[in-house]
Motif scaffolding. Structure first.
Motif, PDB file in Angstrom:
ATOM      1  N   VAL A 132       0.818  -1.224   0.000  1.00 19.19           N
ATOM      2  CA  VAL A 132       0.000   0.000   0.000  1.00 19.19           C
ATOM      3  C   VAL A 132       0.850   1.272   0.000  1.00 19.19           C
ATOM      4  CG1 VAL A 132      -1.916  -1.149   1.156  1.00 19.19           C
ATOM      5  CG2 VAL A 132      -0.225   0.109   2.527  1.00 19.19           C
ATOM      6  N   GLY A 133       2.171   1.127   0.212  1.00 16.32           N
ATOM      7  CA  GLY A 133       3.038   2.296   0.157  1.00 16.32           C
ATOM      8  C   GLY A 133       3.723   2.655   1.461  1.00 16.32           C
ATOM      9  N   LYS A 134       3.623   1.808   2.486  1.00 18.21           N
ATOM     10  CA  LYS A 134       4.201   2.148   3.787  1.00 18.21           C
ATOM     11  C   LYS A 134       5.729   2.292   3.717  1.00 18.21           C
ATOM     12  CE  LYS A 134       2.746  -1.326   6.267  1.00 18.21           C
ATOM     13  NZ  LYS A 134       2.404  -2.221   5.132  1.00 18.21           N
ATOM     14  N   THR A 135       6.379   1.314   3.111  1.00 18.18           N
ATOM     15  CA  THR A 135       7.838   1.368   3.023  1.00 18.18           C
ATOM     16  C   THR A 135       8.292   2.501   2.106  1.00 18.18           C
ATOM     17  OG1 THR A 135       8.113  -0.986   3.540  1.00 18.18           O
ATOM     18  CG2 THR A 135       9.898   0.079   2.324  1.00 18.18           C
ATOM     19  N   THR A 136       7.537   2.754   1.055  1.00 16.13           N
ATOM     20  CA  THR A 136       7.849   3.892   0.181  1.00 16.13           C
ATOM     21  C   THR A 136       7.781   5.197   0.960  1.00 16.13           C
ATOM     22  OG1 THR A 136       6.994   2.719  -1.760  1.00 16.13           O
ATOM     23  CG2 THR A 136       7.171   5.124  -1.927  1.00 16.13           C
ATOM     24  N   LEU A 137       6.783   5.338   1.806  1.00 11.14           N
ATOM     25  CA  LEU A 137       6.663   6.523   2.651  1.00 11.14           C
ATOM     26  C   LEU A 137       7.900   6.675   3.529  1.00 11.14           C
ATOM     27  CD1 LEU A 137       5.122   8.855   4.019  1.00 11.14           C
ATOM     28  CD2 LEU A 137       4.013   7.150   5.486  1.00 11.14           C
ATOM     29  N   ASN A 138       8.346   5.585   4.137  1.00 12.31           N
ATOM     30  CA  ASN A 138       9.526   5.641   4.997  1.00 12.31           C
ATOM     31  C   ASN A 138      10.772   6.040   4.215  1.00 12.31           C
ATOM     32  OD1 ASN A 138       7.999   4.850   7.167  1.00 12.31           O
ATOM     33  ND2 ASN A 138       8.561   2.696   7.028  1.00 12.31           N
ATOM     34  N   LYS A 139      10.888   5.532   3.002  1.00 11.80           N
ATOM     35  CA  LYS A 139      12.056   5.864   2.174  1.00 11.80           C
ATOM     36  C   LYS A 139      12.079   7.349   1.814  1.00 11.80           C
ATOM     37  CE  LYS A 139      12.864   1.339   0.028  1.00 11.80           C
ATOM     38  NZ  LYS A 139      12.864   0.581  -1.250  1.00 11.80           N
ATOM     39  N   VAL A 140      10.909   7.904   1.546  1.00  8.81           N
ATOM     40  CA  VAL A 140      10.845   9.332   1.225  1.00  8.81           C
ATOM     41  C   VAL A 140      11.203  10.164   2.455  1.00  8.81           C
ATOM     42  CG1 VAL A 140       9.345  11.226   0.473  1.00  8.81           C
ATOM     43  CG2 VAL A 140       9.154   8.986  -0.613  1.00  8.81           C
ATOM     44  N   LEU A 141      10.648   9.800   3.607  1.00  3.49           N
ATOM     45  CA  LEU A 141      10.954  10.535   4.832  1.00  3.49           C
ATOM     46  C   LEU A 141      12.434  10.455   5.183  1.00  3.49           C
ATOM     47  CD1 LEU A 141       7.930   9.554   7.124  1.00  3.49           C
ATOM     48  CD2 LEU A 141       8.267  11.668   5.844  1.00  3.49           C
TER      49      LEU A 141
END
Length: 233
Positions: free
Chosen positions: A38-47
């Protein structure tokens, strides 16, 4: 403390995050929940400055990190403990921990190392052991301990209970509460819905790269929309 507005990001031509809005206040545990993909790890990578945002804004303690590098994020105190632990298996426990203070808090390395060993006595017993020979639970302790070495202002934990036995999962969530009780804000990114909602003060449910439900953890726990999001009911 952390304010995210309209965040968009992806890989190549594929957009994964589709306008995420999220905030974390000082002293909170905030859960970010969602199933695989759903994008959780992608969110962490951006942060963490590993993946650039294509749109939106990230403000951490009044400072824009929207286009920050990974070095900038670490130096600001935004510390990410990644999914899958990502330890250095051929290096010792001590060496792994010391690397946590490479960009931040190097002057306090000795005192922070002692603090980590007090939190995780098992790591003290295995100081010179190769990290790859530790059990799964011990490796997760090592990953969190490495993050603590950087004196985080905000700690992002990505799937800390993944692959652990039920008993170790209980220990992990107890540890998260203990760290927070000392004043450390935590962003808990998890698939474990039940225990995350028992641990966090607030929560966000992410579906298809967007937040579909947010609010106090207790309210979300009793919301029928949660069952729809996870069980299709």
């Amino acid at each position: 403390m952390l304010e995210i507005k309209g965040l968009r990001a992806g890989y190549g031509g594929v957009e994964v995050l589709r306008g995420i809005d999220l905030s974390i206040k000082s002293g909170e545990i905030v859960a970010v929940l969602g199933s695989n993909g759903v994008g959780k790890t992608t969110l962490n990578k951006v942060l963490s400055g590993v993946l650039p945002a294509s749109a939106g804004e990230i403000v951490f303690e009044g400072r824009s990190l929207t286009r920050a590098s990974a070095v900038d994020a670490v130096e600001a105190g935004l510390i990410h403990v990644p999914e899958g632990r990502k330890i250095f298996p051929n290096m010792s426990v001590r060496e792994n921990l010391e690397l946590g203070s490479y960009r931040r808090a190097s002057k306090n390395r000795a005192s922070n190392l002692e603090r980590v060993f007090n939190i995780f006595p098992r790591l003290r017993e295995r100081t010179d052991q190769a990290a790859g020979t530790l059990s799964g639970g011990e490796q997760q302790m090592l990953a969190i301990g490495r993050g603590m070495m950087a004196e985080p202002r905000l700690l992002i934990l990505d799937e800390p209970s993944l692959g652990l036995s039920p008993l170790l999962v209980e220990e992990m969530f107890t540890l998260i509460q203990s760290l927070n009780a000392e004043g450390l804000p935590i962003m808990l990114v998890e698939q474990n819905v039940v225990q995350s909602l028992e641990t966090a003060s607030r929560a966000y449910i992410v579906e298809n790269g967007a937040v579909t439900l947010s609010g106090p953890a207790e309210t979300i726990r009793n919301d029928p929309e949660l069952k729809r999001a996870y069980l299709g009911l």
